[in-house]
Design an enzyme around this catalytic site. Structure first.
Site, PDB file in Angstrom:
ATOM      1  N   VAL A  46       0.843  -1.198   0.000  1.00  0.00           N
ATOM      2  CA  VAL A  46       0.000   0.000   0.000  1.00  0.00           C
ATOM      3  C   VAL A  46       0.879   1.248   0.000  1.00  0.00           C
ATOM      4  O   VAL A  46       0.612   2.213  -0.722  1.00  0.00           O
ATOM      5  CB  VAL A  46      -0.984   0.002   1.190  1.00  0.00           C
ATOM      6  CG1 VAL A  46      -1.778   1.304   1.246  1.00  0.00           C
ATOM      7  CG2 VAL A  46      -1.933  -1.176   1.095  1.00  0.00           C
ATOM      8  N   CYS A  47       1.965   1.232   0.776  1.00  0.00           N
ATOM      9  CA  CYS A  47       2.870   2.380   0.824  1.00  0.00           C
ATOM     10  C   CYS A  47       3.474   2.638  -0.556  1.00  0.00           C
ATOM     11  O   CYS A  47       3.589   3.778  -0.999  1.00  0.00           O
ATOM     12  CB  CYS A  47       3.979   2.162   1.855  1.00  0.00           C
ATOM     13  SG  CYS A  47       3.375   2.013   3.547  1.00  0.00           S
ATOM     14  N   GLN A  48       3.844   1.560  -1.236  1.00  0.00           N
ATOM     15  CA  GLN A  48       4.425   1.703  -2.573  1.00  0.00           C
ATOM     16  C   GLN A  48       3.431   2.350  -3.531  1.00  0.00           C
ATOM     17  O   GLN A  48       3.788   3.244  -4.286  1.00  0.00           O
ATOM     18  CB  GLN A  48       4.866   0.343  -3.096  1.00  0.00           C
ATOM     19  CG  GLN A  48       5.571   0.407  -4.433  1.00  0.00           C
ATOM     20  CD  GLN A  48       6.152  -0.935  -4.808  1.00  0.00           C
ATOM     21  OE1 GLN A  48       6.531  -1.723  -3.954  1.00  0.00           O
ATOM     22  NE2 GLN A  48       6.224  -1.200  -6.097  1.00  0.00           N
TER      23      GLN A  48
END
Length: 151
Positions: A46-48
């Site tokens: 999700v961060c990516q």
């Protein structure tokens, strides 16, 4: 659980190292709008996707994106190089999560930042914020809309 810094409050100043080891101080960006994005951990799905959306957003030159996690400078550098992130990835590694705590988005149980974003005006005042659940990506279009509301 602590509460995030309120809209209308002065953004807590900080100095952290970016992925190149260069110190960056929030107060050194006065006169520019800042999108301060806390994310849990580098190299996570999700961060990516969130940071890729930031990379592609096409912010104007008067906007500085700062992405902050508890990862080390070395992990930030490896991730930035792999993914082509050119905005600063700031290491809140030690004292562990100090800046995330100052903004009220540190998850004590998990040991990393929650997904908090703060849009800060040129005077250092928080003008908009959002904190999303750990598995839910934030919408970069909302940041752009919030930035447009700042003169």
């Amino acid at each position: 659980m602590t509460h995030p810094v309120a809209v209308g409050a002065q953004a807590p100043d900080f100095e952290l190292q970016d992925q190149h080891g260069t110190p960056m101080r929030l107060s050194g960006l006065r006169g520019r709008k800042v999108v301060l994005v806390f994310y849990p951990l580098a190299f996570s799905g999700v961060c990516q996707s969130e940071l890729a959306a930031l990379r592609s957003a096409g912010f104007t030159s008067d906007v500085q994106v700062l992405a902050v996690s508890v990862d080390s400078v070395f992990a930030q550098r490896a991730w930035a190089d792999r993914e082509g992130y050119t905005f600063p990835l700031l290491s809140d590694f030690w004292p562990h999560g100090q800046v995330a705590r100052a903004y009220g988005v540190f998850d004590e149980a998990k040991g990393h930042a929650r997904r908090g974003t703060f849009v800060i005006d040129g005077e250092g005042v928080v003008r908009w914020s959002v904190v999303s659940p750990i598995g839910q990506a934030r919408d970069v279009a909302a940041y752009i809309e919030a930035l447009a509301d700042i003169a």
